[in-house]
Motif scaffolding. Structure first.
Motif, PDB file in Angstrom:
ATOM      1  N   ASP A  45       0.787  -1.247   0.090  1.00 49.54           N
ATOM      2  CA  ASP A  45       0.123   0.076  -0.007  1.00 49.54           C
ATOM      3  C   ASP A  45       0.776   1.273  -0.035  1.00 49.54           C
ATOM      4  O   ASP A  45       0.659   2.265   0.744  1.00 49.54           O
ATOM      5  N   PRO A  47       1.835   4.324  -2.305  1.00 49.43           N
ATOM      6  CA  PRO A  47       1.369   4.717  -3.618  1.00 49.43           C
ATOM      7  C   PRO A  47       2.513   5.587  -4.189  1.00 49.43           C
ATOM      8  O   PRO A  47       2.449   6.032  -5.663  1.00 49.43           O
ATOM      9  N   ARG A  68       8.614   0.800 -12.632  1.00 49.34           N
ATOM     10  CA  ARG A  68       7.550   0.998 -13.778  1.00 49.34           C
ATOM     11  C   ARG A  68       7.074  -0.178 -14.156  1.00 49.34           C
ATOM     12  O   ARG A  68       5.977  -0.385 -14.643  1.00 49.34           O
ATOM     13  N   TYR A  71       5.378  -2.149 -10.788  1.00 49.23           N
ATOM     14  CA  TYR A  71       4.204  -1.565  -9.905  1.00 49.23           C
ATOM     15  C   TYR A  71       4.187  -0.136 -10.830  1.00 49.23           C
ATOM     16  O   TYR A  71       4.237   0.848 -10.457  1.00 49.23           O
ATOM     17  N   PRO A  72       3.151  -0.365 -11.742  1.00 50.79           N
ATOM     18  CA  PRO A  72       3.137   0.814 -12.793  1.00 50.79           C
ATOM     19  C   PRO A  72       2.006   1.655 -12.190  1.00 50.79           C
ATOM     20  O   PRO A  72       2.145   3.040 -12.625  1.00 50.79           O
ATOM     21  N   ALA A  73       1.241   1.548 -11.154  1.00 50.46           N
ATOM     22  CA  ALA A  73       0.495   2.493 -10.612  1.00 50.46           C
ATOM     23  C   ALA A  73       1.383   3.521  -9.472  1.00 50.46           C
ATOM     24  O   ALA A  73       0.746   4.468  -9.296  1.00 50.46           O
ATOM     25  N   ILE A  74       2.542   2.965  -9.057  1.00 50.18           N
ATOM     26  CA  ILE A  74       3.182   3.887  -8.049  1.00 50.18           C
ATOM     27  C   ILE A  74       3.627   5.018  -8.773  1.00 50.18           C
ATOM     28  O   ILE A  74       4.270   5.157  -9.807  1.00 50.18           O
ATOM     29  N   LYS A  75       3.529   6.376  -8.249  1.00 48.70           N
ATOM     30  CA  LYS A  75       4.051   7.523  -8.636  1.00 48.70           C
ATOM     31  C   LYS A  75       5.529   7.769  -7.955  1.00 48.70           C
ATOM     32  O   LYS A  75       5.692   7.386  -6.863  1.00 48.70           O
ATOM     33  N   HIS A 100       7.591  10.453 -12.510  1.00 50.28           N
ATOM     34  CA  HIS A 100       6.474  11.222 -12.846  1.00 50.28           C
ATOM     35  C   HIS A 100       6.798  12.966 -12.613  1.00 50.28           C
ATOM     36  O   HIS A 100       6.352  13.687 -13.299  1.00 50.28           O
ATOM     37  N   GLN A 120      -0.349  13.935  -7.074  1.00 47.01           N
ATOM     38  CA  GLN A 120      -1.581  13.577  -6.665  1.00 47.01           C
ATOM     39  C   GLN A 120      -2.774  13.908  -7.550  1.00 47.01           C
ATOM     40  O   GLN A 120      -2.491  14.613  -8.425  1.00 47.01           O
TER      41      GLN A 120
END
Length: 120
Positions: A45, A47, A68, A71-75, A100, A120
């Motif tokens: 969990d 992010p 990348r 964990y493609p959703a991690i910023k 990002h 965010q």
């Protein structure tokens, strides 16, 4: 929010952690990319990751590429004070490979928080 901070410099990690905790974030720390990626496997969990570029064992560019992929959703916020070629070159490369946003060291607390808001 849970945030992972990866930096080989304990003073930089402490500076970032102190700022983030004042904003009520939960902070996980790693001293290189290898340890950081292990933490991501254990903690599902997280992010946001703030990672340095120039580090021993597993440097930031390789870490960003693996994040990348896995964990493609991690910023990702890439930070760098440079090295032999200067921070701008590392940060441009980090941006091209999936960070990002980027932030050049040294930076202030408000600059860090602004960069974090961009994620965010």
């Amino acid at each position: 929010m849970n945030i992972l901070v990866i930096d080989d410099d304990p003073a930089v990690r402490k500076f970032i952690t102190t700022i983030l905790k004042k904003e009520n974030h939960t902070v996980f720390e790693a001293d290189n990319g290898k340890t950081g990626l292990q933490l991501l496997q254990e903690q599902h969990d997280i992010p946001v990751v703030i990672t340095d570029i120039v580090m021993p064992e597993k440097e930031g560019i390789e870490t960003i590429m693996e994040m990348r992929s896995q964990y493609p959703a991690i910023k990702i916020l890439a930070i760098s004070g440079g090295g032999k070629v200067g921070p701008e070159n590392y940060l441009v490369l980090a941006d091209a490979l999936g960070a990002h946003t980027t932030l050049k060291k040294p930076f202030s607390g408000p600059e860090l928080l602004l960069s974090l808001k961009l994620l965010q």
